[in-house]
Every structure is written in structure tokens, then in C-alpha cells.
Scaffold this motif. Sequence first.
Motif, short mmCIF file in Angstrom:
data_model
loop_
_atom_site.label_atom_id
_atom_site.label_comp_id
_atom_site.label_asym_id
_atom_site.label_seq_id
_atom_site.Cartn_x
_atom_site.Cartn_y
_atom_site.Cartn_z
N LEU A 115 1.27 14.79 -4.64
CA LEU A 115 2.00 14.52 -3.40
C LEU A 115 1.55 13.19 -2.78
O LEU A 115 2.39 12.42 -2.28
N LEU A 116 0.26 12.92 -2.80
CA LEU A 116 -0.23 11.63 -2.28
C LEU A 116 0.36 10.47 -3.07
O LEU A 116 0.78 9.46 -2.49
N LYS A 117 0.41 10.62 -4.38
CA LYS A 117 0.98 9.56 -5.22
C LYS A 117 2.46 9.38 -4.92
O LYS A 117 2.97 8.24 -4.88
N ALA A 118 3.17 10.47 -4.67
CA ALA A 118 4.59 10.38 -4.33
C ALA A 118 4.77 9.62 -3.01
O ALA A 118 5.72 8.83 -2.87
N ALA A 119 3.87 9.86 -2.06
CA ALA A 119 3.95 9.13 -0.79
C ALA A 119 3.70 7.64 -0.99
O ALA A 119 4.36 6.79 -0.38
N LEU A 120 2.75 7.30 -1.87
CA LEU A 120 2.53 5.89 -2.19
C LEU A 120 3.75 5.29 -2.87
O LEU A 120 4.15 4.15 -2.58
N ASP A 121 4.37 6.05 -3.76
CA ASP A 121 5.50 5.55 -4.54
C ASP A 121 6.72 5.23 -3.67
O ASP A 121 7.55 4.38 -4.05
N VAL A 122 6.86 5.91 -2.51
CA VAL A 122 7.99 5.60 -1.63
C VAL A 122 7.62 4.54 -0.59
O VAL A 122 8.38 4.29 0.34
#
Length: 336
Positions: A115-122
Motif C-alpha cells: 500500500l505504501l508503494k502504491a501511494a508513492l506510485d501515484v
Amino acid sequence: MPKKRVVIAPDKFKGSLTAPQVAAAVARGLREAVPDVDVRLLPVADGGDGTVDAAVAAGFVKVGRWVTGPVGKPVAASFAVRGTTAVVEVAAAAGLALLEEPAPLDATSHGVGELLKAALDVGCSTIVLGLGGSACTDGGAGMLEALGGASFDGVDLVLASDVDNPLLGPSGAAAVYGPQKGASPAQVDVLEERLAAFARRIGLDHVDRPGAGAAGGIGFAALAVLGARFRPGAEVVLELAGFADAVAGADLVITGEGSLDAQTRHGKAPYGVVKASGEVPVVAVAGQCSVEPGELGLKAAYALLDVEPDLTRCMAQADALLGVLGGRIAGEWVSQ
């Protein structure tokens, strides 16, 4: 006579209603009693489950992702985004509520890293990580593995929690919270040994920092490796929700949670609301109340069990009963 302005800012009633549902039920009772009351709904949280819901109620957009759950099975999770700020819950990816049975030795924080990586990706450069409700005691090892070296340079990672335990020892993640996650005394010892070994690999400088033991040690990994900073969860959520602007000029604030008790003063959302309300009077709704309202800075407290003493019926009928309490509050605080 000018309309009264009321801010309704409760936390969830665990096992019964979400914070937005609590706020809506109380508002319904208020409006039935005083139709022209000016009501602002502002559901809150303390960093545990419900933090994303509070952010969405404040105008964030919910983003869904499939991630690795606490025992390795895929789970549907979500985080909230507004501009370049994201709100992520540990509970969404590694929460106790996601387990069919306890898994104290095996539960992982891997999905939290996803989830943290997904937040970085957006494109988010500020990430609030709510640490409550976790099923794991892995020190954040799974989270770090999932991140795979993703860079947090220039990212403000804020840990939001209502607990400030260290990682190790009698007040640490395993000793205090392991039993709540189903760990036997022998399993608590195993978890403590694992956390100590992990800390030796990562570095011992952060094991005693406030919040290192939160969420089974996820706080430790975030502080030691990701450069996170720790803040009281209720304080963070109130800022995200714009509480200071909402309470300005209000005549009354209504807060609440499932149980108002001695723990409420220790980082829980209702006490955060009281502290942030200044001179505006604050009353509370709750499933049950075992402390004097004045001990929490409240002008009054209204408990569902005072209306319906049967606990099972009380929880099942919480929405309707909160409407009744909303009407009582209107009569005593709004229509005067």
C-alpha cells in the motif's frame, strides 16, 4: 435567534458502526428535534481502523488495491488520496479483522508495504500511516520486503498512532500486544526474540523511540529505515479533517466512541477532540461510559446502555439509539 452550529466528530463504535455512521445517526436525531440546526459532520479516528474513512469524509478520494493479506492471501484494501497526500491504514492490509483465526507467529506486514508503494506510485510525497489494528508482530520486516528498496527521499512519512510503546521489553510490541493477537506466553517469548534479532540487524538506535512498538513493530521499521516521524494519531486526523476551521464559531461539539473509559485520555480520538475544541463545549455519545465526563473535559456523556441495557440489543440497534441520544442532546444543548 440565530441557528446553533454543531460539529459532530465521533470515532467508530467498534463492532457496531463506523465513525461516519455514528455521526449520521446523531445528526438525524438532532435534526428531528431541531430542524434548522446547522450541523457539520466530521468523523474522526486515532490512527487505527477507520482512519481512511475519516480522510474520505474530509474530502480525500479512496483508491483500491489488491495486496497481500496478513497470512498471505490476497485482500482488497484501500488508501485515501488528496493532492499529494495519502492516508494508509495498517489495518487495511494486515489487520486482525482480516483473519479467520489468530496467526500470531505467521502474520505479516507485507501488504502494508504494498500500500505504501502504491501511494508513492501515484505521486504522493506526504503519507500518513495509521498504525492501529494490526495482526502482525514482525517488526515491519514484511513491509520493508514489499517496498523492495523504494525510495522515501523527500517523502514525509507520518506515523499516526494512539500508542507510544518501545519495540522491546515488558512494554514492547510482543509483551503488550502479542496476547491481544492470540499469542500464548511461549509465543510471546518467540516473538520477542525475533524482534530483538531483527532490531540487531537493522540497528538498535530506534528500539526505544516512542511508537517503535506500534503495530507489531511496524513503527520501528518505519522510524529506523524509512525516516518516518511519530505523531499522536488523533491529532493528525483532526488536522487532515480541518477540525480547527470547523469548530471556529461552533456552539457545540459532539464526539464519542464505543467505550469512554480510563484509556480515553491516552491518545483516543474523543480526548483529542476535547483538547482541540478550545472553549467550545463538548459532549459525547458512547456505547458505555465508565468515567465521569468531567475527567475527560466533557460537559456531559450519553451512553447507549442507559437507553437499552441489554448489550446485544444495544449493539444491534446502535443506529436508532444514537438517534435517540441526538434528540436528547438537542433538547439539552441546542434548543435552549
